[in-house]
Every structure is written in C-alpha cells, then in structure tokens.
Scaffold this motif. Structure first.
Motif, short mmCIF file in Angstrom:
data_model
loop_
_atom_site.label_atom_id
_atom_site.label_comp_id
_atom_site.label_asym_id
_atom_site.label_seq_id
_atom_site.Cartn_x
_atom_site.Cartn_y
_atom_site.Cartn_z
N MET A 1 -1.93 14.46 2.31
CA MET A 1 -1.82 13.09 2.80
C MET A 1 -3.04 12.30 2.33
O MET A 1 -4.17 12.74 2.43
N THR A 2 -2.79 11.10 1.84
CA THR A 2 -3.86 10.24 1.36
C THR A 2 -4.35 9.34 2.48
O THR A 2 -3.55 8.77 3.22
N LYS A 3 -5.67 9.22 2.59
CA LYS A 3 -6.25 8.33 3.59
C LYS A 3 -5.89 6.89 3.27
O LYS A 3 -5.96 6.45 2.13
N LYS A 4 -5.52 6.14 4.30
CA LYS A 4 -5.25 4.71 4.12
C LYS A 4 -6.57 3.96 3.97
O LYS A 4 -7.58 4.32 4.57
N ILE A 5 -6.54 2.92 3.16
CA ILE A 5 -7.70 2.05 3.03
C ILE A 5 -7.87 1.29 4.34
O ILE A 5 -6.90 0.84 4.94
N ASP A 99 -13.66 0.37 4.59
CA ASP A 99 -13.94 0.68 3.19
C ASP A 99 -14.48 -0.55 2.48
O ASP A 99 -15.11 -0.46 1.43
N ASN A 168 -11.15 0.06 -4.89
CA ASN A 168 -10.53 1.04 -5.80
C ASN A 168 -11.38 1.32 -7.03
O ASN A 168 -11.14 2.33 -7.72
#
Length: 170
Positions: A1-5, A99, A168
């Motif tokens: 699972m990718t961390k949400k920004i 972030d 990004n």
C-alpha cells in the motif's frame, strides 16, 4: 500500500478570515480532495474550517490536529481529530505532518507553522491574493539560509498543482 500525500493548509483563524480568504480556503481544500491527497489543518475555525469543508465536499479525507487535549473544539468537517494537548507547540506537529504546505492569508500562528516547515525543508506554496503571511512571504525565503523558496501562486488549483510537483520531485 502506498502512503497518501498529506497536504497541510494553514492560514487565518476566525479572527482574521475574510469572505475572500474563506472562499480561497474552501476551493483549495476542494482541490486537495480532487488530487487524492489527505488534507491536514489545525482543525479549528477560519481557514482550517473552510479548507476542511471544501475537502469534505470534494470527497476527501480531513485531519485536524488541534492544540487542546480533547476533541470537541475541532470543526465539524474533520474526519480524524488529533487532540495534541500541546497548545501552540502543535504548530510543529502540524508542519511535520504535511508533505508540503499551502499558506492562505495568516498571522503570527501561521508564521510559526511556516517557520517550522521551512526549518524542516518542507515544500511551501503561498496564495498571493489571500493577504497576511501568504502575501508577505510569497516568492521569498524566510532567511539567509535559503532552505525553501516559498513559491507564490495565484489560485487554489495552481497551489495544489505546484505543491504536488514539488513534493513528487523531492
């Protein structure tokens, strides 16, 4: 699972917000939701509430990190409330939780959060036509170290687009 920004929006509280700033904050929150990022705010009134309202209306997730030690002072648009019990020191928690940061207007509390983000090299964008700290520090550095250029933008859509590009590219 990718961390949400996670995008932190900071700015005027209920004592400094104007109808114009409120509209900008609402639209910025909506843009954060459309991007799929999680919105983080200080969870109270003013820009925090307007941005959270916009993000909720856009189907997004909202987090409010409040200075109190219990959740009831948070605005009704916070999905997740984190009662820090830290008072004004929570500005550092807010800055480190995002972030990147979008500044909309703002006074001394906003400047405190901006400084915390700046010292931790977080990407920062300021909406120029929103007054306060955002206008004063748009397109500048906070000090001689030139840690982070606070990029000035003219719209909520541009703010989220530019900030996501900066996040990004890190």
């Amino acid at each position: 699972m990718t961390k949400k920004i996670q995008i932190l929006i900071i700015g005027h509280n209920q004592n400094g917000i104007t109808p114009k700033t409120e509209k900008i904050a609402y639209e910025t929150g909506m843009e954060v939701a459309k991007s799929g990022a999680v919105l983080i705010t200080g969870g109270l009134e003013g820009v925090m509430k307007a941005a959270s309202h916009g993000a909720k209306d856009g189907g997004g997730i909202t987090v409010g990190i409040i200075p109190q030690n219990e959740p009831s002072p948070a605005n009704e648009y916070c999905d997740i409330v984190i009662p820090s019990g830290m008072g004004l020191a929570r500005d550092f928690l807010n800055a480190l939780s995002g972030d990147g940061v979008i500044i909309i207007g703002g006074g001394a509390g906003t400047l405190s959060e901006t400084c915390a983000a700046y010292m931790h090299n977080k990407p920062i964008v300021a909406i120029k036509n929103s007054g306060g700290i955002a206008e004063k520090y748009a397109d500048t550095y906070l000090d001689h170290r030139k840690n982070v250029l606070i990029t000035g933008v003219s719209s909520p859509k541009e703010a989220v687009k530019v900030l996501l590009e900066k996040i990004n590219s890190v």
